[in-house]
Write a protein that holds these residues in place. Structure first.
Motif, PDB file in Angstrom:
ATOM      1  N   GLU A  39     -50.269  69.425   8.558  1.00  0.00           N
ATOM      2  CA  GLU A  39     -49.188  68.431   8.694  1.00  0.00           C
ATOM      3  C   GLU A  39     -48.277  68.759   9.876  1.00  0.00           C
ATOM      4  N   GLU A  46     -46.092  63.956  17.545  1.00  0.00           N
ATOM      5  CA  GLU A  46     -45.319  62.727  17.349  1.00  0.00           C
ATOM      6  C   GLU A  46     -44.934  62.058  18.682  1.00  0.00           C
ATOM      7  N   CYS A  49     -47.125  59.629  20.383  1.00  0.00           N
ATOM      8  CA  CYS A  49     -47.512  58.455  19.604  1.00  0.00           C
ATOM      9  C   CYS A  49     -46.300  57.559  19.350  1.00  0.00           C
ATOM     10  N   THR A  50     -45.721  57.061  20.404  1.00  0.00           N
ATOM     11  CA  THR A  50     -44.607  56.123  20.244  1.00  0.00           C
ATOM     12  C   THR A  50     -45.065  54.772  20.792  1.00  0.00           C
ATOM     13  N   ILE A  59     -54.580  62.533  20.350  1.00  0.00           N
ATOM     14  CA  ILE A  59     -54.300  62.472  18.912  1.00  0.00           C
ATOM     15  C   ILE A  59     -55.598  62.411  18.105  1.00  0.00           C
ATOM     16  N   GLY A  94     -52.159  46.563   8.086  1.00  0.00           N
ATOM     17  CA  GLY A  94     -51.162  46.755   9.149  1.00  0.00           C
ATOM     18  C   GLY A  94     -50.977  48.224   9.486  1.00  0.00           C
ATOM     19  N   VAL A  96     -53.029  51.716  10.244  1.00  0.00           N
ATOM     20  CA  VAL A  96     -54.362  52.296  10.471  1.00  0.00           C
ATOM     21  C   VAL A  96     -54.389  53.815  10.332  1.00  0.00           C
ATOM     22  N   HIS A  97     -53.252  54.411   9.990  1.00  0.00           N
ATOM     23  CA  HIS A  97     -53.233  55.871   9.819  1.00  0.00           C
ATOM     24  C   HIS A  97     -54.009  56.228   8.549  1.00  0.00           C
ATOM     25  N   ASP A  98     -54.957  57.148   8.663  1.00  0.00           N
ATOM     26  CA  ASP A  98     -55.677  57.481   7.431  1.00  0.00           C
ATOM     27  C   ASP A  98     -55.935  58.974   7.220  1.00  0.00           C
ATOM     28  N   LEU A  99     -55.396  59.826   8.106  1.00  0.00           N
ATOM     29  CA  LEU A  99     -55.645  61.266   7.916  1.00  0.00           C
ATOM     30  C   LEU A  99     -55.057  61.750   6.588  1.00  0.00           C
ATOM     31  N   SER A 142     -50.717  55.261   0.753  1.00  0.00           N
ATOM     32  CA  SER A 142     -50.279  56.139   1.831  1.00  0.00           C
ATOM     33  C   SER A 142     -49.666  55.260   2.921  1.00  0.00           C
ATOM     34  N   ILE A 145     -46.126  53.918   8.582  1.00  0.00           N
ATOM     35  CA  ILE A 145     -45.206  53.138   9.420  1.00  0.00           C
ATOM     36  C   ILE A 145     -44.222  52.356   8.548  1.00  0.00           C
ATOM     37  N   THR A 146     -42.971  52.432   8.958  1.00  0.00           N
ATOM     38  CA  THR A 146     -41.895  51.881   8.118  1.00  0.00           C
ATOM     39  C   THR A 146     -41.990  50.364   7.963  1.00  0.00           C
ATOM     40  N   LYS A 177     -42.365  58.826   2.136  1.00  0.00           N
ATOM     41  CA  LYS A 177     -41.709  59.935   1.431  1.00  0.00           C
ATOM     42  C   LYS A 177     -40.234  60.078   1.799  1.00  0.00           C
TER      43      LYS A 177
HETATM   44  C1  B12 Z   1     -52.034  60.650  14.088  1.00  0.00           C
HETATM   45  C2  B12 Z   1     -51.106  59.514  14.352  1.00  0.00           C
HETATM   46  C3  B12 Z   1     -51.665  58.283  14.778  1.00  0.00           C
HETATM   47  C4  B12 Z   1     -53.170  58.063  14.921  1.00  0.00           C
HETATM   48  C5  B12 Z   1     -53.772  57.817  13.515  1.00  0.00           C
HETATM   49  C6  B12 Z   1     -55.158  58.415  13.378  1.00  0.00           C
HETATM   50  C7  B12 Z   1     -55.613  58.380  11.955  1.00  0.00           C
HETATM   51  N1  B12 Z   1     -56.906  58.247  11.803  1.00  0.00           N
HETATM   52  O1  B12 Z   1     -54.851  58.488  10.999  1.00  0.00           O
HETATM   53  C8  B12 Z   1     -53.205  56.805  15.840  1.00  0.00           C
HETATM   54  C9  B12 Z   1     -53.317  57.301  17.263  1.00  0.00           C
HETATM   55  C10 B12 Z   1     -54.340  55.809  15.580  1.00  0.00           C
HETATM   56  C11 B12 Z   1     -51.831  56.217  15.606  1.00  0.00           C
HETATM   57  C12 B12 Z   1     -51.493  54.903  15.868  1.00  0.00           C
HETATM   58  C13 B12 Z   1     -50.200  54.405  15.824  1.00  0.00           C
HETATM   59  N2  B12 Z   1     -49.080  55.089  15.509  1.00  0.00           N
HETATM   60 CO1  B12 Z   1     -49.090  56.904  14.813  1.00  0.00          CO
HETATM   61  N3  B12 Z   1     -48.851  58.686  14.350  1.00  0.00           N
HETATM   62  C14 B12 Z   1     -49.696  59.658  14.178  1.00  0.00           C
HETATM   63  C15 B12 Z   1     -48.899  60.976  13.905  1.00  0.00           C
HETATM   64  C16 B12 Z   1     -48.772  61.734  15.231  1.00  0.00           C
HETATM   65  C17 B12 Z   1     -49.450  61.897  12.849  1.00  0.00           C
HETATM   66  C18 B12 Z   1     -49.743  61.240  11.486  1.00  0.00           C
HETATM   67  C19 B12 Z   1     -50.646  62.157  10.689  1.00  0.00           C
HETATM   68  O2  B12 Z   1     -51.864  62.005  10.687  1.00  0.00           O
HETATM   69  N4  B12 Z   1     -50.063  63.191  10.066  1.00  0.00           N
HETATM   70  C20 B12 Z   1     -50.811  64.220   9.366  1.00  0.00           C
HETATM   71  C21 B12 Z   1     -51.025  63.864   7.914  1.00  0.00           C
HETATM   72  C22 B12 Z   1     -51.869  64.935   7.243  1.00  0.00           C
HETATM   73  O3  B12 Z   1     -49.743  63.823   7.304  1.00  0.00           O
HETATM   74  P1  B12 Z   1     -49.333  62.677   6.267  1.00  0.00           P
HETATM   75  O4  B12 Z   1     -49.985  61.389   6.611  1.00  0.00           O
HETATM   76  O5  B12 Z   1     -47.876  62.705   6.085  1.00  0.00           O
HETATM   77  O6  B12 Z   1     -50.061  63.143   4.915  1.00  0.00           O
HETATM   78  C23 B12 Z   1     -49.710  64.267   4.128  1.00  0.00           C
HETATM   79  C24 B12 Z   1     -48.668  63.931   3.080  1.00  0.00           C
HETATM   80  O7  B12 Z   1     -47.682  63.030   3.529  1.00  0.00           O
HETATM   81  C25 B12 Z   1     -49.515  63.443   1.945  1.00  0.00           C
HETATM   82  N5  B12 Z   1     -49.797  62.010   1.801  1.00  0.00           N
HETATM   83  C26 B12 Z   1     -50.164  61.109   2.731  1.00  0.00           C
HETATM   84  N6  B12 Z   1     -50.350  59.924   2.150  1.00  0.00           N
HETATM   85  C27 B12 Z   1     -50.120  60.077   0.836  1.00  0.00           C
HETATM   86  C28 B12 Z   1     -50.194  59.163  -0.215  1.00  0.00           C
HETATM   87  C29 B12 Z   1     -49.873  59.600  -1.500  1.00  0.00           C
HETATM   88  C30 B12 Z   1     -49.912  58.636  -2.616  1.00  0.00           C
HETATM   89  C31 B12 Z   1     -49.529  60.960  -1.711  1.00  0.00           C
HETATM   90  C32 B12 Z   1     -49.222  61.429  -3.060  1.00  0.00           C
HETATM   91  C33 B12 Z   1     -49.466  61.857  -0.666  1.00  0.00           C
HETATM   92  C34 B12 Z   1     -49.772  61.411   0.596  1.00  0.00           C
HETATM   93  O8  B12 Z   1     -50.749  64.082   2.027  1.00  0.00           O
HETATM   94  C35 B12 Z   1     -50.957  64.623   3.302  1.00  0.00           C
HETATM   95  C36 B12 Z   1     -51.200  66.101   3.086  1.00  0.00           C
HETATM   96  O9  B12 Z   1     -50.203  66.680   2.286  1.00  0.00           O
HETATM   97  C37 B12 Z   1     -47.525  60.381  13.409  1.00  0.00           C
HETATM   98  C38 B12 Z   1     -46.313  61.317  13.554  1.00  0.00           C
HETATM   99  C39 B12 Z   1     -45.791  61.784  12.189  1.00  0.00           C
HETATM  100  N7  B12 Z   1     -44.691  62.476  12.191  1.00  0.00           N
HETATM  101  O10 B12 Z   1     -46.318  61.499  11.155  1.00  0.00           O
HETATM  102  C40 B12 Z   1     -47.451  59.082  14.232  1.00  0.00           C
HETATM  103  C41 B12 Z   1     -46.646  57.909  13.687  1.00  0.00           C
HETATM  104  C42 B12 Z   1     -46.873  57.727  12.211  1.00  0.00           C
HETATM  105  N8  B12 Z   1     -47.237  56.783  14.436  1.00  0.00           N
HETATM  106  C43 B12 Z   1     -46.353  55.914  14.821  1.00  0.00           C
HETATM  107  C44 B12 Z   1     -46.642  54.747  15.582  1.00  0.00           C
HETATM  108  C45 B12 Z   1     -45.446  53.978  16.120  1.00  0.00           C
HETATM  109  C46 B12 Z   1     -47.976  54.354  15.829  1.00  0.00           C
HETATM  110  C47 B12 Z   1     -48.420  53.088  16.578  1.00  0.00           C
HETATM  111  C48 B12 Z   1     -47.635  51.815  16.264  1.00  0.00           C
HETATM  112  C49 B12 Z   1     -48.364  53.437  18.078  1.00  0.00           C
HETATM  113  C50 B12 Z   1     -48.766  52.355  19.058  1.00  0.00           C
HETATM  114  N9  B12 Z   1     -48.217  52.477  20.244  1.00  0.00           N
HETATM  115  O11 B12 Z   1     -49.526  51.469  18.771  1.00  0.00           O
HETATM  116  C51 B12 Z   1     -49.876  52.985  16.110  1.00  0.00           C
HETATM  117  C52 B12 Z   1     -49.939  52.250  14.755  1.00  0.00           C
HETATM  118  C53 B12 Z   1     -51.018  51.316  14.620  1.00  0.00           C
HETATM  119  C54 B12 Z   1     -51.027  50.747  13.199  1.00  0.00           C
HETATM  120  N10 B12 Z   1     -50.951  49.462  13.096  1.00  0.00           N
HETATM  121  O12 B12 Z   1     -51.075  51.476  12.220  1.00  0.00           O
HETATM  122  C55 B12 Z   1     -44.950  56.286  14.360  1.00  0.00           C
HETATM  123  C56 B12 Z   1     -44.463  55.440  13.184  1.00  0.00           C
HETATM  124  C57 B12 Z   1     -42.987  55.130  13.310  1.00  0.00           C
HETATM  125  C58 B12 Z   1     -42.457  54.476  12.080  1.00  0.00           C
HETATM  126  N11 B12 Z   1     -41.590  55.182  11.390  1.00  0.00           N
HETATM  127  O13 B12 Z   1     -42.816  53.403  11.710  1.00  0.00           O
HETATM  128  C59 B12 Z   1     -45.102  57.828  14.088  1.00  0.00           C
HETATM  129  C60 B12 Z   1     -44.171  58.406  13.018  1.00  0.00           C
HETATM  130  C61 B12 Z   1     -44.864  58.548  15.437  1.00  0.00           C
HETATM  131  C62 B12 Z   1     -43.480  58.374  16.018  1.00  0.00           C
HETATM  132  N12 B12 Z   1     -43.398  58.449  17.287  1.00  0.00           N
HETATM  133  O14 B12 Z   1     -42.464  58.184  15.431  1.00  0.00           O
HETATM  134  N13 B12 Z   1     -50.974  57.148  15.119  1.00  0.00           N
END
Ligand code: B12
Length: 208
Positions: A39, A46, A49-50, A59, A94, A96-99, A142, A145-146, A177
Motif C-alpha cells: 500500500e 500518487e 497519477c493526477t 504505475i 466509473g 477502474v482501480h482494481d489492485l 472497493s 475515486i471520490t 476509508k
Molecule cells: C494505481 C493507481 C491508478 C492505476 C490503477 C491500476 C489498477 N489496476 O488498479 C491507473 C493508472 C489505471 C489509475 C487511473 C486513474 N487514477 Co489512480 N491511482 C492509483 C494510485 C497511485 C494507487 C492506488 C492503489 O492501487 N493502491 C494500492 C492498493 C493496494 O491500495 P488500496 O486500493 O487502498 O487497497 C488496500 C486497502 O484500502 C484495502 N481495500 C481496497 N478495497 C477494499 C474494499 C473493501 C471492501 C475492503 C474491506 C478493503 C479494501 O485492501 C487493500 C490492501 O489492504 C492512487 C493513489 C492512492 N493514494 O491511492 C491513485 C488515485 C486513486 N488515482 C486517482 C486518479 C485521479 C486517477 C485518474 C482519474 C487519473 C487520470 N488522469 O485519468 C484515473 C482514474 C480512471 C478511473 N475512471 O477510474 C486519484 C483519485 C483522487 C480522488 N480522491 O478521487 C488518486 C488518489 C491519486 C491522486 N493523485 O490523488 N490510477
C-alpha cells in the motif's frame, strides 16, 4: 520493508519477490507486508497519477510487481476449501482501480470465503443481480475515486429493492476509508482487507 517498497516503485519484479522472501524469512507477517509495504509503495506513486500528470506506464509496471508479490505470499495451491459463504466484490462503474480489490479477493479466499469477483467498472445492476443469483453472504465495494461516493450510497437501497435486505455491505479502498459508514450508507468501512475478514468472521457472534 524499504527495499521492498523501492523495488515495487521501480516495478522490478525479481527484486520485489526477493525482498518479500527476506521479509517472510525474518518472520514479517503478510498483513504488514500488504499494509506497510504494498500500500505504501503505491501511495508514493500518487503524484504520478493526477488529472494533470498521468504516468500510466510507471504505475502499471509497479502494479504488476504488487500482484507478483501477492501471488508469492498467497500461492494458488495453498488456498483452503471455501466454507464460509459467498462474498461479492467489485469496484463500481466509473472506477477502474482494481489492485486493492484483487488483494481483498486473495485475502478473503485465503481465509475460507468463496469470492465472486464482479471486476472493476461494474454497473450497479450487475452487482445486485450477482448478489441475488449467488445467494451472497456479503457485498464488498472497493472505491478509489471520490466521485464514486454517490453511487456507493445507492448500493444498499438497490439490494433492498431486489429483496436482499439481510446482506451487509462493506466498503474499503483509499477513497471510501476516509468516510464513515453512515455517510456511505453501508454497514461498515474497513481500513484493510484483513479488517473485512475479522468483521465477517465475527458477524455470527454479533448476531447472537
Ligand atoms: C494505481 C493507481 C491508478 C492505476 C490503477 C491500476 C489498477 N489496476 O488498479 C491507473 C493508472 C489505471 C489509475 C487511473 C486513474 N487514477 Co489512480 N491511482 C492509483 C494510485 C497511485 C494507487 C492506488 C492503489 O492501487 N493502491 C494500492 C492498493 C493496494 O491500495 P488500496 O486500493 O487502498 O487497497 C488496500 C486497502 O484500502 C484495502 N481495500 C481496497 N478495497 C477494499 C474494499 C473493501 C471492501 C475492503 C474491506 C478493503 C479494501 O485492501 C487493500 C490492501 O489492504 C492512487 C493513489 C492512492 N493514494 O491511492 C491513485 C488515485 C486513486 N488515482 C486517482 C486518479 C485521479 C486517477 C485518474 C482519474 C487519473 C487520470 N488522469 O485519468 C484515473 C482514474 C480512471 C478511473 N475512471 O477510474 C486519484 C483519485 C483522487 C480522488 N480522491 O478521487 C488518486 C488518489 C491519486 C491522486 N493523485 O490523488 N490510477
Amino acid at each position: 520493508m524499504e527495499h521492498l517498497i523501492r523495488a515495487l516503485i521501480e516495478g522490478d519484479r525479481p527484486r520485489s519477490v526477493f525482498a518479500v522472501e527476506r521479509l517472510i524469512k525474518a518472520g514479517t507477517d503478510r498483513e504488514l507486508i500488504i499494509t506497510e509495504g504494498l500500500e505504501v509503495a503505491m501511495k508514493r506513486l500518487e503524484s504520478k497519477c493526477t488529472l494533470e500528470q498521468f504516468n500510466l506506464l510507471e504505475i502499471m509496471v509497479a502494479g504488476r510487481a504488487v500482484m507478483e508479490v501477492m501471488n508469492y505470499i498467497y500461492p494458488e495451491g495453498s488456498r483452503p476449501v471455501s466454507t464460509k459463504g459467498k462474498v461479492i466484490i467489485a469496484t463500481l462503474e466509473g472506477d477502474v482501480h482494481d489492485l486493492g480489490k484483487n488483494i481483498l479477493r486473495m485475502v478473503l479466499i485465503a481465509d475460507g470465503y468463496h469470492v465472486v469477483d464482479c471486476g472493476k467498472d461494474c454497473p450497479l445492476n450487475v452487482l445486485v443481480s450477482t448478489a441475488k443469483r449467488e445467494n451472497a453472504r456479503a457485498v464488498c465495494i472497493s472505491g478509489l475515486i471520490t466521485s464514486l461516493i454517490p453511487l456507493v450510497r445507492k448500493v444498499k437501497s438497490s439490494l433492498h429493492r431486489a429483496g436482499l435486505t439481510g446482506i451487509p455491505v462493506i466498503a474499503g479502498g483509499a477513497a471510501l476509508k476516509m468516510a464513515s459508514a453512515g455517510s456511505l450508507n453501508v454497514d461498515v468501512v474497513c481500513d484493510s482487507a484483513f479488517d473485512a475478514v475479522n468483521w465477517l468472521d465475527n458477524e455470527e457472534v454479533r448476531k447472537e
